[in-house]
Design an enzyme around this catalytic site. Structure first.
Site, PDB file in Angstrom:
ATOM      1  N   ARG A   1       0.862  -1.180   0.000  1.00 22.03           N
ATOM      2  CA  ARG A   1       0.000   0.000   0.000  1.00 22.03           C
ATOM      3  C   ARG A   1       0.895   1.225   0.000  1.00 22.03           C
ATOM      4  O   ARG A   1       1.982   1.209   0.573  1.00 22.03           O
ATOM      5  CB  ARG A   1      -0.916  -0.013   1.213  1.00 22.03           C
ATOM      6  CG  ARG A   1      -1.913  -1.184   1.226  1.00 22.03           C
ATOM      7  CD  ARG A   1      -2.765  -1.180   2.477  1.00 22.03           C
ATOM      8  NE  ARG A   1      -3.690  -2.307   2.450  1.00 22.03           N
ATOM      9  CZ  ARG A   1      -3.447  -3.503   2.956  1.00 22.03           C
ATOM     10  NH1 ARG A   1      -2.265  -3.735   3.551  1.00 22.03           N
ATOM     11  NH2 ARG A   1      -4.339  -4.474   2.899  1.00 22.03           N
TER      12      ARG A   1
ATOM     13  N   TYR B   1      -0.698 -19.610  10.770  1.00 24.04           N
ATOM     14  CA  TYR B   1      -0.063 -20.792  10.169  1.00 24.04           C
ATOM     15  C   TYR B   1       0.111 -20.594   8.665  1.00 24.04           C
ATOM     16  O   TYR B   1       1.157 -20.881   8.106  1.00 24.04           O
ATOM     17  CB  TYR B   1      -0.928 -22.025  10.443  1.00 24.04           C
ATOM     18  CG  TYR B   1      -0.490 -23.250   9.671  1.00 24.04           C
ATOM     19  CD1 TYR B   1       0.605 -24.000  10.094  1.00 24.04           C
ATOM     20  CD2 TYR B   1      -1.167 -23.636   8.519  1.00 24.04           C
ATOM     21  CE1 TYR B   1       1.013 -25.121   9.377  1.00 24.04           C
ATOM     22  CE2 TYR B   1      -0.768 -24.748   7.795  1.00 24.04           C
ATOM     23  CZ  TYR B   1       0.323 -25.491   8.240  1.00 24.04           C
ATOM     24  OH  TYR B   1       0.715 -26.593   7.526  1.00 24.04           O
TER      25      TYR B   1
ATOM     26  N   HIS C   1      -2.484   2.413  -5.514  1.00 25.99           N
ATOM     27  CA  HIS C   1      -3.164   1.159  -5.195  1.00 25.99           C
ATOM     28  C   HIS C   1      -3.292   0.276  -6.428  1.00 25.99           C
ATOM     29  O   HIS C   1      -3.422  -0.955  -6.323  1.00 25.99           O
ATOM     30  CB  HIS C   1      -4.554   1.454  -4.619  1.00 25.99           C
ATOM     31  CG  HIS C   1      -5.095   0.349  -3.773  1.00 25.99           C
ATOM     32  ND1 HIS C   1      -4.853   0.246  -2.420  1.00 25.99           N
ATOM     33  CD2 HIS C   1      -5.852  -0.733  -4.086  1.00 25.99           C
ATOM     34  CE1 HIS C   1      -5.446  -0.832  -1.940  1.00 25.99           C
ATOM     35  NE2 HIS C   1      -6.062  -1.443  -2.926  1.00 25.99           N
TER      36      HIS C   1
ATOM     37  N   ARG D   1      -1.128  -2.849  -6.870  1.00 28.18           N
ATOM     38  CA  ARG D   1      -1.550  -4.071  -6.188  1.00 28.18           C
ATOM     39  C   ARG D   1      -2.504  -4.882  -7.073  1.00 28.18           C
ATOM     40  O   ARG D   1      -2.396  -6.106  -7.164  1.00 28.18           O
ATOM     41  CB  ARG D   1      -2.204  -3.707  -4.853  1.00 28.18           C
ATOM     42  CG  ARG D   1      -1.213  -3.131  -3.855  1.00 28.18           C
ATOM     43  CD  ARG D   1      -1.901  -2.464  -2.660  1.00 28.18           C
ATOM     44  NE  ARG D   1      -2.685  -3.378  -1.852  1.00 28.18           N
ATOM     45  CZ  ARG D   1      -2.206  -4.215  -0.944  1.00 28.18           C
ATOM     46  NH1 ARG D   1      -0.879  -4.297  -0.766  1.00 28.18           N
ATOM     47  NH2 ARG D   1      -2.987  -4.990  -0.246  1.00 28.18           N
TER      48      ARG D   1
ATOM     49  N   LYS E   1      -2.233  -2.094   7.655  1.00 26.43           N
ATOM     50  CA  LYS E   1      -3.633  -1.669   7.692  1.00 26.43           C
ATOM     51  C   LYS E   1      -4.435  -2.471   8.705  1.00 26.43           C
ATOM     52  O   LYS E   1      -5.162  -1.906   9.526  1.00 26.43           O
ATOM     53  CB  LYS E   1      -4.259  -1.817   6.293  1.00 26.43           C
ATOM     54  CG  LYS E   1      -5.722  -1.401   6.225  1.00 26.43           C
ATOM     55  CD  LYS E   1      -6.267  -1.567   4.820  1.00 26.43           C
ATOM     56  CE  LYS E   1      -7.741  -1.179   4.761  1.00 26.43           C
ATOM     57  NZ  LYS E   1      -8.301  -1.334   3.390  1.00 26.43           N
TER      58      LYS E   1
ATOM     59  N   HIS F   1      -3.767  -9.247   2.727  1.00 21.80           N
ATOM     60  CA  HIS F   1      -5.216  -9.262   2.866  1.00 21.80           C
ATOM     61  C   HIS F   1      -5.592 -10.168   4.033  1.00 21.80           C
ATOM     62  O   HIS F   1      -4.820 -11.036   4.438  1.00 21.80           O
ATOM     63  CB  HIS F   1      -5.871  -9.783   1.591  1.00 21.80           C
ATOM     64  CG  HIS F   1      -5.878  -8.775   0.483  1.00 21.80           C
ATOM     65  ND1 HIS F   1      -6.139  -9.106  -0.820  1.00 21.80           N
ATOM     66  CD2 HIS F   1      -5.663  -7.434   0.491  1.00 21.80           C
ATOM     67  CE1 HIS F   1      -6.082  -8.021  -1.583  1.00 21.80           C
ATOM     68  NE2 HIS F   1      -5.779  -7.001  -0.804  1.00 21.80           N
TER      69      HIS F   1
END
Length: 412
Positions: A249, A383, A346, A349, A276, A373
């Site tokens: 970002r 994990y 952005h 991404r 974020k 995300h």
């Protein structure tokens, strides 16, 4: 036997003249007209409190308060007494409440709400919300008692923002006002949230994504970046190339301090507090983010370190080296390349997500972790991040090599 008091006639009240001494004209039921030597005529109501003591309540002067109005006030006071309520105390409480409501203006309550929310926001969010309130709302209804503001007043304010072409800002301020009214209700300063009934007062926004080029447009973009390179400051060039290679970002990239990067080991780990999802007030994601540097990205960082390595940030602000560059620096650079409205910070991404999936064949889950995300499976999130780390390193190197191959192909 109790003395019978005949009700007053309007003409008696009107013709009551001053005398050498004050006197009273009684209407019955505790109501009387107090006539002073000066000629002023004042309606008063005598009643007995719970403790047996007598008290007197003033209703106002005649003719401002007529005989009929004085009787209505007497009836209201006697109703209160019948329910065990002292009418004098009730009047004082009403006055106090009115003064309190008048002092609780929209601006005062909005600033209280803002101060309560500041600890849960990042600095830029807190600053932007307060600035928008000061610019768009306070000048219009800031001095109005929040409990007296009506629908049409607030609608007019929001539509004024919309009419200047700032529809997105109007919708955001509508949402902010909804939170302020909710806060006022919780504090007992308003009875209704006006914004709840304002679903259709502003023009409907069309859903849109951040502007981004696709894989087929990447060669032309890289060519434009190379052609514009000589006209950009070296840190700005590096910022754009890193955005392309690591697709963080914008704020996560430009606010990076050198302390997060180990050039010897070739590691870049962003603390979760700066991510974020790490800034969420409820269930923040406390997983540090591994950027997974390719050889090309590491070479860019080493070159950048020779120029800005003595500063706190990778991309220090030219005016204040203690602060990083602004988001606008990236947008201006893209505009100069001819990509205004076509590409954003952005957008890198989105470009990486689609191209890596379609052209390099990596699984969605692996790219998703690299984009930081939120994983759908909350229990397995920690994990999964560790499980995909080796695959993510391989993917990021493959992505950098793919970009190099695009550049070579375009030069043939």
């Amino acid at each position: 036997m109790a003395k019978i008091i005949l009700p007053l006639a309007e003409i008696q009240v009107r013709n009551a003249k001053p005398r050498d001494k004050p006197y009273k004209l009684f209407d019955g039921g505790g109501l009387f007209l107090d006539v002073a030597c000066s000629g002023s005529r004042t309606w008063r109501f005598k009643f007995r409190q719970k403790n047996g003591k007598e008290n007197t309540l003033t209703f106002g002067r005649y003719p401002e308060i007529s005989l009929l109005e004085a009787r209505e006030k007497r009836l209201e006071a006697r109703r209160l007494l019948a329910h065990g309520i002292d009418p004098a105390k009730h009047r004082d409480d009403a006055k106090r409440l009115a003064l309190e409501q008048a002092s609780n203006t929209f601006e005062k309550i909005a600033r209280e709400w803002h101060a309560n929310k500041v600890p849960t926001w990042c600095k830029s969010t807190a600053k932007n919300i307060l600035r928008r309130l000061e610019v768009d709302i306070f000048d219009e209804i800031g001095d109005r008692p929040i409990g007296e503001i009506r629908h049409r007043e607030l609608i007019a304010v929001l539509r004024k923002i919309e009419q200047r072409g700032a529809g997105e800002v109007a919708h955001r301020m509508k949402a902010v006002c909804a939170q302020i009214f909710s806060y006022a209700i919780q504090c007992g300063l308003a009875d209704r949230n006006l914004v709840v009934d304002m679903r259709d007062v502003l023009k409907t926004r069309r859903g849109s994504h951040f502007a981004a080029i696709d894989a087929d447009e990447l060669p032309a973009f890289l060519d434009a970046l190379e052609r514009q390179a000589a006209r950009m400051y070296m840190p700005t060039r590096t910022a754009l190339r890193l955005m392309l290679l690591v697709f963080l970002r914008t704020s996560e990239l430009i606010e990076t301090p050198w302390s997060e990067i180990d050039l010897e080991k070739g590691e870049w780990i962003i603390p979760w507090q700066r991510m974020k999802r790490g800034r969420l007030t409820v269930n923040p994601d406390m997983t540090n983010h591994h950027v997974c540097l390719s050889r090309q990205a590491l070479a860019l960082l080493r070159g950048l370190h020779a120029i800005t390595g003595r500063s706190k940030h990778l991309f220090p602000n030219q005016r204040d080296h203690e602060r990083p560059i602004s988001n606008n620096t990236i947008l201006v650079a893209l505009e100069r390349m001819g990509y205004k409205g076509r590409m954003t910070g952005h957008g890198f991404r989105a470009l990486a997500m689609s191209t890596i999936k379609e052209r390099l064949g990596y699984r969605h889950e692996v790219i998703d972790r690299q984009l930081a995300h939120a994983p759908k499976d909350k229990v397995a999130s920690a994990y999964d991040r560790a499980q995909f780390l080796a695959e993510r390193r391989k993917m990021m190197q493959g992505w950098a090599d793919y970009i190099d191959a695009v550049v070579k192909d375009s030069h043939r």
